[in-house]
Design a protein around this motif. Structure first.
Motif, short mmCIF file in Angstrom:
data_model
loop_
_atom_site.label_atom_id
_atom_site.label_comp_id
_atom_site.label_asym_id
_atom_site.label_seq_id
_atom_site.Cartn_x
_atom_site.Cartn_y
_atom_site.Cartn_z
N GLY A 257 -43.04 -23.08 0.86
CA GLY A 257 -43.87 -21.88 1.04
C GLY A 257 -44.14 -21.17 -0.26
N GLU A 258 -44.00 -19.83 -0.20
CA GLU A 258 -44.34 -19.04 -1.39
C GLU A 258 -43.37 -19.27 -2.55
OE1 GLU A 258 -42.16 -14.76 -0.42
OE2 GLU A 258 -44.26 -14.83 -1.05
N LEU A 259 -42.24 -19.93 -2.27
CA LEU A 259 -41.28 -20.23 -3.34
C LEU A 259 -41.61 -21.55 -4.05
CD1 LEU A 259 -37.95 -19.29 -1.48
CD2 LEU A 259 -39.40 -17.82 -2.88
N SER A 260 -42.69 -22.23 -3.60
CA SER A 260 -42.97 -23.56 -4.15
C SER A 260 -43.35 -23.52 -5.63
CB SER A 260 -44.07 -24.25 -3.33
OG SER A 260 -45.24 -23.47 -3.41
N GLY A 261 -43.81 -22.36 -6.10
CA GLY A 261 -44.14 -22.24 -7.53
C GLY A 261 -42.99 -21.69 -8.35
#
Ligand code: NAD
Length: 488
Positions: free
Chosen positions: A364-368
């Motif tokens: 999710g938003e932690l993928s980057g």
């Protein structure tokens, strides 16, 4: 109180007022758990530094003449201000740095409060010496504050190390121009907000934001700054010493490390094992005191390698904001790439990866976000670059020794000398080895036990000078000997 939106502006704090950089320029502040920009940092330069130093210089006479009991009260109120908002500080530190919020809550913020309290008390207890000279009279030492002190700190323990410098500088009667790392400026900004909220005397504490070369250097080289307390990389330390040393400023430099953990076969294995996992990977290995070279007596090497690797594999990398996370993100994309490049180098040098060795991609938003698996490497000699250069991430190497002499020789085989751990049940061996290791700090059968009264710092390329206790009060004051002759 800072609100963590994309529009939050991290401003300079000069003479009790907030301001943007004179240039009007900004730097992005990135949340390492997502890789996204979440606030803006004033990109300051020489003119901002000059304004801050002028404010500090103007505030110095009044602050330095205050009775110690009043400096004590002001600094204690700063400590109280942080304590009252400690949850907000802990969350901010975690977002800014990528460290687990549980760690910021348990270590970083309580320690920042303790730093202020400890040095508030030191202001009251600090005393100087006198020497009776037969046939002449008496010598006494006056210890007076220096004037404007520069306090420059790194990103790994942001408020913890920032306050570790600011607190003694203020307690000793100096005024301060401080610069936090541009990678983790948020809690320094919140400290400035706290100072304003409690009406901390204007100009006594000034905080400048921006890049090291643009904002830090003009603070350090400013002719009205008399002392520099710096914590950061060895290369930056060299640059500061080459410039400020020429100006005869007082310098305290806390620099890089490549700390050995020396593990003898006669140690308490279980205690050693759990502590060694922590001393290797706490704060993603980004503590200057983490051990990165694990030296194990050959007779227990196989047992250690298996048990250690199994425990490291259990360390799950996760969202720093989650209460259960024990390994968060590393601080920046640049730092993640540096760590990964050292893992590549280790393999080119013949190292075998026992676990980890890769970037971790979360959902999710932690993928980057910037996540690196805790990594254990064996098969490298102490002379290779992987064992000589500071990586400052979740990477450790394993090596063996057969005699006490070999353990010490390997421990001392780098240009650094910050800290060391020694694990043994033999009292004689513990003392002997502690004495022989090139390090400013040695922990025997423990790690990171800190008594704030003890001297803190390194030898060789790990720095010059000591912080902690009255060492820091001595650093931030100038001794003057007064000799009084009288008829005896
Ligand atoms: P760094 O040297 O890049 O930066 C440290 C600080 O110095 C930052 O605020 C930076 O902006 C500033 N700076 C950079 N160039 C400057 C210049 N020319 N003049 C004045 N200021 C300048 O270090 P970092 O990457 O932030 O921190 C990691 C390093 O810090 C590692 O080497 C680590 O071992 C070391 N460290 C040492 C200790 C210790 O107690 N010995 C503690 C923590 C971290």
């Amino acid at each position: 109180m800072a609100k963590f939106t994309a529009m939050t502006e991290i401003l300079n704090f000069i003479d009790g007022r907030f301001s943007a950089a004179d240039s009007g320029l900004w730097l992005d502040n990135i949340d390492p758990s997502t890789g996204k920009v979440y606030s803006k940092i004033a990109r300051s330069g020489a003119s901002d530094a000059d304004r801050a130093v002028k404010a500090a210089k103007a505030a110095f006479p009044a602050w330095s003449k205050l009775p110690a009991s009043e400096r004590f009260s002001h600094i204690m109120r700063l400590a109280d201000g942080i304590r009252q908002k400690s949850e907000a500080f802990a969350k901010a530190e975690s977002v800014d740095n990528g460290k687990p919020v549980s760690l910021a809550r348990a270590v970083d913020i309580p320690r920042a409060v303790s730093n202020f309290e400890f040095y508030a008390a030191a202001a009251m207890h600090y005393a100087s010496s006198s020497h009776y000279t037969e046939g002449v009279g008496i010598n006494y030492t006056l210890r007076r504050p220096i004037g404007v002190a520069a306090c420059i700190s790194p990103w790994n323990l942001p408020l913890y190390l920032f306050s570790w410098k600011i607190a003694p500088a203020l307690a000793a009667g100096n005024t301060v121009v401080a610069k936090p790392s541009e990678i983790t400026p948020m809690t320094a900004y919140m400290l400035a907000e706290t100072a304003r909220e409690i009406n901390f005397p204007k100009g006594v504490l000034n905080i400048i934001h921006g890049l090291g070369g643009e904002a830090g250097e003009p603070i350090c080289t400013h002719p009205d700054v008399g002392a520099i307390s710096f914590t950061g990389g060895t290369e930056t330390g060299k640059r500061i010493i080459s410039q400020a040393g020429m100006q005869f400023k007082k310098l305290s430099l806390e620099l890089g490390g490549k700390n050995p953990n020396i593990i003898f076969a006669d140690c308490d294995f279980d205690k050693m094992l759990s502590t060694t996992v922590r001393s290797s990977f706490a704060n993603q290995g980004q503590i200057c005191l983490c051990g990165s070279r694990i030296l194990v007596e050959k007779s227990i090497y196989k047992r250690f390698r298996e048990a250690f690797t199994a425990k490291v594999k259990e360390l799950e990398v996760g969202n720093p904001a989650s209460e259960s996370t024990r390994m968060g993100a590393v601080v920046s994309e640049g730092h993640m790439k540096k760590i990964l490049s050292y893992i590549d180098l280790a393999q080119q040098e013949g190292g075998r990866i026992l676990c980890g060795g890769n970037r971790v991609k979360l959902e999710g938003e932690l993928s980057g976000g910037y996540y690196v698996a805790p990594t254990v490497i064996e098969g490298l000699d102490q002379q290779c670059r992987t064992n000589q250069e500071e990586i400052f991430g979740p990477v450790v190497t394993l090596d063996t020794f057969e005699t006490d002499e070999e353990a010490v020789a390997k421990a001392n085989a780098t240009p650094y000398g910050l800290a060391s751990t020694i694990w043994t049940s033999d009292l004689n061996r513990a003392h002997r080895t502690a004495e022989a290791v090139h390090a400013g700090i040695v922990w025997v059968n423990c790690w990171l036990e800190r008594d704030l009264r003890t001297p803190f710092g390194g030898v060789k390329n790990s720095g010059v000078g000591r912080e902690g206790g009255f060492e820091a009060m001595n650093f931030f004051t100038e001794p003057k000997n007064v000799c009084i002759a009288y008829n005896q």
